[in-house]
Design a protein around this motif. Structure first.
Motif, short mmCIF file in Angstrom:
data_model
loop_
_atom_site.label_atom_id
_atom_site.label_comp_id
_atom_site.label_asym_id
_atom_site.label_seq_id
_atom_site.Cartn_x
_atom_site.Cartn_y
_atom_site.Cartn_z
N THR A 10 41.32 47.00 47.02
CA THR A 10 41.82 45.68 46.63
C THR A 10 42.54 45.80 45.30
N SER A 12 44.28 43.32 42.39
CA SER A 12 44.48 41.95 41.89
C SER A 12 45.67 41.94 40.94
N SER A 14 48.98 39.44 39.22
CA SER A 14 49.56 38.12 38.97
C SER A 14 50.97 38.06 39.53
N PHE A 83 51.42 38.49 48.93
CA PHE A 83 49.97 38.69 48.93
C PHE A 83 49.51 38.86 50.37
N LYS A 102 44.35 45.52 50.08
CA LYS A 102 44.56 44.07 50.01
C LYS A 102 45.12 43.73 48.63
N VAL A 103 46.28 43.10 48.61
CA VAL A 103 46.88 42.64 47.36
C VAL A 103 46.57 41.16 47.22
N GLU A 104 45.77 40.83 46.22
CA GLU A 104 45.33 39.45 46.05
C GLU A 104 45.83 38.89 44.72
N ILE A 105 45.81 37.57 44.65
CA ILE A 105 46.28 36.90 43.45
C ILE A 105 45.23 37.02 42.35
N LYS A 106 45.67 37.46 41.18
CA LYS A 106 44.78 37.59 40.04
C LYS A 106 44.58 36.24 39.35
#
Lengths: 106, 118
Positions: A10, A12, A14, A83, A102-106
């Motif tokens: 993963t 995180s 912005s 994302f 998984k690229v998620e929003i920080k």
């Protein structure tokens, strides 16, 4: 079987920042490496093939690099639509995929 | 542009045969390789095998004994049969085109969930 290992699991990030995803092959796959993007409930979409060639319609903010056993997907400035989960896949022999980042929003 | 659509039963009993069809529209089925790929819930992707429009096949060694693929160019369809299924075969099954026969996949169908359960 060529085992593909992706890191991190993963990431995180912005919006507007750079994302760097890694993929390692258990043996050399030359440049026979593709990257896919998958959003929830959707099929994977081809982003990159030949390690660094963008597929048709893929924005220039996506870039791939590497050869042999080490590969990188870079998203230069993350947009909201980026994302998602990203998979690498080798096609030097019968195809195998990494487990995804998984690229998620920080 | 070419589109792919999977179809088939969403529920299969253990020990029975899973059967799926992929219909190709908006483009030719000829002169291309076509693959099946699956994804168990929350897990990664597994390539099942591929078929050329002539009917030539190549299967994942780990599934080879249970897999059969066929193609019907007149209907622009190709199919997957997976025999002796167990719960481990529960997954979303995708069909995909291989544009140049080197096992890269573009585009994909939307996928269909197949659950193996009694």
């Amino acid at each position: 079987e060529t085992v593909m290992t992706q890191s991190p699991a993963t990431l995180s990030v912005s919006p507007g920042e750079r994302a760097t995803l890694s993929c390692r092959a258990s043996q050399s796959v030359s440049i026979n490496l593709a990257w896919y993007q998958q959003k929830p409930g959707q099929a994977p979409r081809l982003l990159i093939y030949g390690a660094s060639t963008r597929a048709t319609g893929i924005p220039a903010r996506f870039s791939g690099s590497g050869s042999g056993t080490e590969f990188t997907l870079t998203i230069s400035s993350l947009q909201s639509e980026d994302f998602a989960v990203y998979y690498c896949q080798q096609y030097n022999d019968w195809p195998t995929f990494g487990q995804g980042t998984k690229v998620e929003i920080k | 542009q070419v589109q792919l659509q999977e179809s088939g039963p969403g529920l299969v009993k253990p020990s029975e045969t899973l059967s799926l069809i992929c219909t190709v529209s908006g483009g030719s089925i000829n002169n291309y390789y076509w693959s099946w790929i699956r994804q168990p819930a929350g897990k990664g992707l597994e390539w099942i095998g591929r078929i050329y429009f002539t009917g030539s096949t190549y299967y994942n060694a780990s599934l080879k004994s249970r897999v059969t693929m066929t193609v019907d160019t007149s209907k622009t369809q190709f199919s997957l049969k997976l025999s002796s299924v167990t719960a481990a075969d529960t997954a979303v099954y995708y069909c995909a085109r291989d544009p140049d026969g080197i096992n890269r996949f573009d585009p994909w169908g939307q996928g269909t969930l197949v659950t193996v359960s009694s």
